[in-house]
Structures are given as structure tokens and as C-alpha cells.
Design a protein around this motif. Sequence first.
Motif, mmCIF file in Angstrom:
data_model
loop_
_atom_site.group_PDB
_atom_site.id
_atom_site.type_symbol
_atom_site.label_atom_id
_atom_site.label_comp_id
_atom_site.label_asym_id
_atom_site.label_seq_id
_atom_site.Cartn_x
_atom_site.Cartn_y
_atom_site.Cartn_z
ATOM 1 N N TRP A 16 0.082 5.738 9.112
ATOM 2 C CA TRP A 16 1.442 6.171 9.450
ATOM 3 C C TRP A 16 2.487 5.269 8.795
ATOM 4 O O TRP A 16 3.427 5.754 8.149
ATOM 5 C CB TRP A 16 1.616 6.165 10.971
ATOM 6 C CG TRP A 16 3.033 6.393 11.415
ATOM 7 C CD1 TRP A 16 3.903 7.342 10.948
ATOM 8 C CD2 TRP A 16 3.754 5.641 12.400
ATOM 9 N NE1 TRP A 16 5.118 7.233 11.587
ATOM 10 C CE2 TRP A 16 5.053 6.192 12.488
ATOM 11 C CE3 TRP A 16 3.415 4.563 13.217
ATOM 12 C CZ2 TRP A 16 6.018 5.703 13.369
ATOM 13 C CZ3 TRP A 16 4.371 4.083 14.095
ATOM 14 C CH2 TRP A 16 5.654 4.638 14.163
ATOM 15 N N LEU A 17 2.333 3.960 8.941
ATOM 16 C CA LEU A 17 3.324 3.033 8.384
ATOM 17 C C LEU A 17 3.351 3.105 6.858
ATOM 18 O O LEU A 17 4.418 3.149 6.241
ATOM 19 C CB LEU A 17 3.024 1.608 8.846
ATOM 20 C CG LEU A 17 3.184 1.346 10.353
ATOM 21 C CD1 LEU A 17 2.771 -0.084 10.689
ATOM 22 C CD2 LEU A 17 4.625 1.606 10.791
ATOM 23 N N ALA A 18 2.178 3.128 6.220
ATOM 24 C CA ALA A 18 2.117 3.184 4.763
ATOM 25 C C ALA A 18 2.676 4.507 4.236
ATOM 26 O O ALA A 18 3.390 4.536 3.219
ATOM 27 C CB ALA A 18 0.693 2.986 4.275
ATOM 28 N N GLY A 51 3.163 6.115 -2.844
ATOM 29 C CA GLY A 51 4.260 6.417 -3.743
ATOM 30 C C GLY A 51 3.830 6.606 -5.182
ATOM 31 O O GLY A 51 3.806 7.724 -5.708
ATOM 32 N N VAL A 52 3.477 5.513 -5.844
ATOM 33 C CA VAL A 52 3.126 5.556 -7.267
ATOM 34 C C VAL A 52 1.933 6.481 -7.513
ATOM 35 O O VAL A 52 1.940 7.291 -8.450
ATOM 36 C CB VAL A 52 2.809 4.139 -7.787
ATOM 37 C CG1 VAL A 52 2.323 4.192 -9.237
ATOM 38 C CG2 VAL A 52 4.039 3.248 -7.671
ATOM 39 N N VAL A 104 6.433 4.315 4.431
ATOM 40 C CA VAL A 104 6.950 3.481 3.342
ATOM 41 C C VAL A 104 6.944 4.274 2.027
ATOM 42 O O VAL A 104 7.907 4.235 1.254
ATOM 43 C CB VAL A 104 6.108 2.195 3.191
ATOM 44 C CG1 VAL A 104 6.479 1.457 1.900
ATOM 45 C CG2 VAL A 104 6.310 1.289 4.393
ATOM 46 N N GLY A 105 5.858 5.001 1.770
ATOM 47 C CA GLY A 105 5.783 5.808 0.559
ATOM 48 C C GLY A 105 6.860 6.868 0.518
ATOM 49 O O GLY A 105 7.459 7.132 -0.541
ATOM 50 N N ALA A 106 7.131 7.506 1.673
ATOM 51 C CA ALA A 106 8.188 8.512 1.728
ATOM 52 C C ALA A 106 9.549 7.903 1.432
ATOM 53 O O ALA A 106 10.359 8.484 0.697
ATOM 54 C CB ALA A 106 8.190 9.182 3.102
ATOM 55 N N ILE A 143 0.837 -1.202 0.000
ATOM 56 C CA ILE A 143 0.000 0.000 0.000
ATOM 57 C C ILE A 143 0.875 1.255 0.000
ATOM 58 O O ILE A 143 0.597 2.229 -0.709
ATOM 59 C CB ILE A 143 -0.938 -0.001 1.218
ATOM 60 C CG1 ILE A 143 -1.977 -1.118 1.088
ATOM 61 C CG2 ILE A 143 -1.640 1.355 1.366
ATOM 62 C CD1 ILE A 143 -2.775 -1.367 2.355
ATOM 63 N N GLY A 144 1.924 1.240 0.808
ATOM 64 C CA GLY A 144 2.812 2.402 0.875
ATOM 65 C C GLY A 144 3.464 2.718 -0.457
ATOM 66 O O GLY A 144 3.515 3.879 -0.882
#
Length: 313
Positions: A198-200, A93-94, A203-205, A87-88
Motif C-alpha cells: 500500500w505505501l509503496a 513508478g519507473v 508513493v509510486g502514484a 521501492i515506490g
Amino acid sequence: MSSTTNPATAAEPQAGAPTWLPPAAVAVTLVLWASAFVAIRHLGEDFSAGPLSLGRLLVGAVVLGGFAVTRELPRPTGREWVSIVTIGVLWFGVYNVALNEGEQRIDAGTAAMLIQVSPVLIALLAALFLSERFTIYLGLGLALAFGGVALIGLAQPEGGESDVLGVLLCLLAAVVYSVSLILQKPLVARLPALTITWLACTVGAVACLPFLGTLVTETRSAPTSSVLWVLYLGIFPTAIAFTTYAFALKHMSASSLGVTTYLVPPITIVMGLVFLGETPVTMAYLGGALALVGVAVARRKPRSRATVATPPA
């Protein structure tokens, strides 16, 4: 994409949650996400797609982390971590990079409309992987609402030019959003919305860190007002809106929640008119009204046989 939730009760608010809270969370999400389309369009002259995504996600991760560290949050299992990381990368991200680049090429209202192919994909994926019912009301509502956003998309000023790559990038954003929502539905059955978001977001960052150098350069040359808009994107449409959306998903079915985003294009058009000077034509107003009707129809629940057979008292 297996689900741990009971499909028969997925759309019902869980015990302890006021009945008005999930709809309120949806309303907050829709308004803030609509504002994001306008803000991204506005920032196109000062920030490119990747750096804008990284800046937004870094702010969101810090804000969410500040709340998360003050609470005792459950730890995700190995399988849940796989979903969160996916998901992140996809949604945070994408999605953000594709949408930001897409809005460099097409206007905010059209971008918001194109994202609205996602409720159709969500409903289909939810029926396949979450055992959610694809009711006649949902199907009719999807058709009406999608017809509404199609009218909005057709209602472009004369002389406006379309950008094929911009359209394709927004459609890519819609696809990864749809997949991510289906992955998130089983997570919200056990994990708090704050934890997942928060976690996702973090991860995206991390996935967008290759844009760090360009972000620093563009931030130094950008006006203060644009930097403040990046902070706004990180705090409100990201940290707050993604959390309220995850909370709403805990109390609603994925397909029912997905169809509510058909309200985003009409809201975006109004905001675009106020803040960007984008004036919609008459057909856009008709499309917005049709989208509202579609959402109302899709949210209807079919009457059970038991209810129909019960004689009046």
C-alpha cells in the motif's frame, strides 16, 4: 541493503503459515502479472505510458488503502521508510512507465521474456546483500530457465521487427524490479505485505502525478472497455498480485522467489494467443518447457552432509 532475516531460514515458511499458502500466493502473482503484460499491450492504443501507470497505481492505492485503514498496522521506522519510498519510485513508478512504453514498441511475449533477466540479477544481489546461498542447483536452474526464455524471445514470427528502445526500456524495468525486490526482503521480516504494498504503491502514484492531466484527457476519449481494463490492472495485477508477492517473499528466499517469474513468459504467450491473437511458433513452446524445467531445478535444495551421512533405518 542489509538484511534482518536469518539466511538459513529465509526460504522456510514461518510458523503459523500453512505450507501451501506461499506457493499459492506465487501462483496468483504469476498469473495476474502475466495478464498485465497482455492488458498493457491491449491498452497501448488508448493510453500512453505515463498516464496508464498513474491510473493503475491510483486504483491500486485506493483499493489497498481501503483494506489498510481497517487494520492496526505497524509504523515503518525511518530506515524502512527510505526503502519503501525507493521501492515506490523504482518498482511502482519507473518500472511501470518503462514497461508500458516498452510494450508500445514490442509485443507482450517479448517484453515478458526481457523482464526475465531479473532473476539472475536478484540471485547475484541476494548473494551480495542478503547472504543467501548461490547453490549449484540455483545456478543450473537459472541457466536452463534463461535459455528457455531466450528461445521464446527468438521465436518471433517472420517479418517481425525489433525495437531497440523498447528492448532497453524493458531491461530498465528488469533492473529496477531486481533492486526493489532486494530492498523489500528485509522489510517483510517485520512489516505486513499489505502495509508495504500500500505505501509503496501510494508513493509510486505520487511520483506519477505529473501525468494526471493527460490521464484525464485520455480517459475521457477512451472506450469504456479500456477504462475497465485500467481498473483491472489496478485491482488485480497491482493491489492483489504485489501483495501476494510480498507475502511469498516473507516465506521464501529472494533468489528462489525471483526465479519463479520465469513462468510468466509461457503464461503470457498463452494469454496473448487467446486475447491478442499472437500465435507463437514451435520454438516458443520449447522455450516454455525449458523454462519450467529450469524453475524446478532452481527450487531444489542441496542435501546436507548430515542427511547424506545418515544410514537407512
